[in-house]
Design an enzyme around this catalytic site. Structure first.
Site, PDB file in Angstrom:
ATOM      1  N   GLN A  98      -3.138 -52.705 -41.418  1.00 33.01           N
ATOM      2  CA  GLN A  98      -2.798 -54.236 -41.858  1.00 33.01           C
ATOM      3  C   GLN A  98      -3.535 -55.084 -42.306  1.00 33.01           C
ATOM      4  O   GLN A  98      -4.840 -55.018 -42.187  1.00 33.01           O
ATOM      5  CB  GLN A  98      -2.433 -54.905 -40.436  1.00 33.01           C
ATOM      6  CG  GLN A  98      -1.770 -56.585 -40.548  1.00 33.01           C
ATOM      7  CD  GLN A  98      -1.410 -57.206 -39.524  1.00 33.01           C
ATOM      8  OE1 GLN A  98      -1.693 -56.653 -38.304  1.00 33.01           O
ATOM      9  NE2 GLN A  98      -0.573 -58.209 -39.359  1.00 33.01           N
ATOM     10  N   VAL A 100      -2.514 -58.074 -44.307  1.00 34.42           N
ATOM     11  CA  VAL A 100      -2.103 -59.384 -44.285  1.00 34.42           C
ATOM     12  C   VAL A 100      -1.533 -60.000 -42.947  1.00 34.42           C
ATOM     13  O   VAL A 100      -0.634 -59.249 -42.329  1.00 34.42           O
ATOM     14  CB  VAL A 100      -0.646 -59.530 -45.273  1.00 34.42           C
ATOM     15  CG1 VAL A 100      -0.175 -61.122 -45.408  1.00 34.42           C
ATOM     16  CG2 VAL A 100      -1.176 -59.177 -46.781  1.00 34.42           C
ATOM     17  N   HIS A 104       4.911 -59.094 -41.193  1.00 38.49           N
ATOM     18  CA  HIS A 104       5.925 -58.590 -42.063  1.00 38.49           C
ATOM     19  C   HIS A 104       6.341 -57.064 -41.783  1.00 38.49           C
ATOM     20  O   HIS A 104       5.657 -56.342 -41.050  1.00 38.49           O
ATOM     21  CB  HIS A 104       5.250 -58.501 -43.362  1.00 38.49           C
ATOM     22  CG  HIS A 104       4.057 -58.015 -43.374  1.00 38.49           C
ATOM     23  ND1 HIS A 104       2.831 -58.386 -42.857  1.00 38.49           N
ATOM     24  CD2 HIS A 104       3.820 -56.551 -43.924  1.00 38.49           C
ATOM     25  CE1 HIS A 104       1.900 -57.521 -43.066  1.00 38.49           C
ATOM     26  NE2 HIS A 104       2.304 -56.490 -43.793  1.00 38.49           N
TER      27      HIS A 104
HETATM   28  P1  AMP Z   1      -0.034 -54.625 -44.588  1.00 40.68           P
HETATM   29  O1  AMP Z   1      -1.000 -53.866 -44.916  1.00 40.68           O
HETATM   30  O2  AMP Z   1       0.875 -53.910 -43.654  1.00 40.68           O
HETATM   31  O3  AMP Z   1      -0.576 -55.782 -44.093  1.00 40.68           O
HETATM   32  O4  AMP Z   1       1.042 -54.783 -45.584  1.00 40.68           O
HETATM   33  C1  AMP Z   1       0.804 -55.660 -46.819  1.00 40.68           C
HETATM   34  C2  AMP Z   1       1.551 -55.496 -47.834  1.00 40.68           C
HETATM   35  O5  AMP Z   1       1.479 -56.752 -48.624  1.00 40.68           O
HETATM   36  C3  AMP Z   1       0.789 -54.326 -48.810  1.00 40.68           C
HETATM   37  O6  AMP Z   1       1.900 -53.041 -48.859  1.00 40.68           O
HETATM   38  C4  AMP Z   1       0.886 -54.898 -50.085  1.00 40.68           C
HETATM   39  O7  AMP Z   1       1.058 -54.201 -51.259  1.00 40.68           O
HETATM   40  C5  AMP Z   1       1.756 -56.093 -50.125  1.00 40.68           C
HETATM   41  N1  AMP Z   1       1.392 -57.197 -50.898  1.00 40.68           N
HETATM   42  C6  AMP Z   1       0.148 -57.988 -50.907  1.00 40.68           C
HETATM   43  N2  AMP Z   1       0.170 -58.871 -52.106  1.00 40.68           N
HETATM   44  C7  AMP Z   1       1.349 -59.033 -52.300  1.00 40.68           C
HETATM   45  C8  AMP Z   1       2.215 -59.979 -53.203  1.00 40.68           C
HETATM   46  N3  AMP Z   1       1.593 -60.939 -53.903  1.00 40.68           N
HETATM   47  N4  AMP Z   1       3.668 -59.559 -53.380  1.00 40.68           N
HETATM   48  C9  AMP Z   1       4.110 -58.531 -52.913  1.00 40.68           C
HETATM   49  N5  AMP Z   1       3.425 -57.692 -51.847  1.00 40.68           N
HETATM   50  C10 AMP Z   1       2.055 -57.820 -51.667  1.00 40.68           C
END
Ligand code: AMP
Length: 120
Positions: A98, A100, A104
């Site tokens: 993770q 972010v 999600h």
């Molecule tokens: P996680 O690693 O599960 O927290 O997933 C975060 C996801 O957000 C990753 O797959 C990134 O590629 C995606 N991500 C980060 N910034 C953006 C953005 N500005 N627009 C779309 N996806 C994003």
């Protein structure tokens, strides 16, 4: 990359149209947009608009109806883009990937056979 503790989160900034994203669906409470770094032919993020919940465990405990809305929108997107079959991933914690910390769901579909968890 870790965005732990960022506020507003990058996803809240997408909700507010402060940064661009390919938004594909939206309800009063949930938004869906293309992942910027897709890992599958269909790779969509479904995100509660509130950033109150950092991960799916907090969301399930705090607002199970909102979690159900996330799943419903994921299913609708998979119906539209992948014949209704999909993988739903909630990375939970840094060690699990993770980055972010605004809950999600990753909706993944298409070409998943080779690395399927179901293959054992
Ligand atoms: P996680 O690693 O599960 O927290 O997933 C975060 C996801 O957000 C990753 O797959 C990134 O590629 C995606 N991500 C980060 N910034 C953006 C953005 N500005 N627009 C779309 N996806 C994003």
């Amino acid at each position: 990359m870790s965005t732990s503790g960022d506020s507003p989160s990058i996803f809240s900034r997408i909700v507010a149209r402060e940064i661009p994203a390919t938004i594909i669906a939206e309800t009063e409470t949930v938004i869906a947009f293309e992942d910027i770094a897709p890992k599958a032919p269909v790779h969509v993020l479904v995100v509660p608009k509130t950033e109150k919940y950092r991960n799916v465990v907090e969301l399930a405990a705090g607002d199970p109806a909102l979690l159900a809305e996330v799943v419903a929108l994921a299913s609708r997107i998979a119906d539209e883009r992948a014949g209704g079959e999909f993988r739903l991933v909630f990375n939970t914690g840094e060690a699990a990937g993770q980055t972010v910390f605004h809950v999600h769901a990753h909706v993944l579909a298409g070409g998943l056979g080779e690395d399927s968890l179901a293959d054992g």
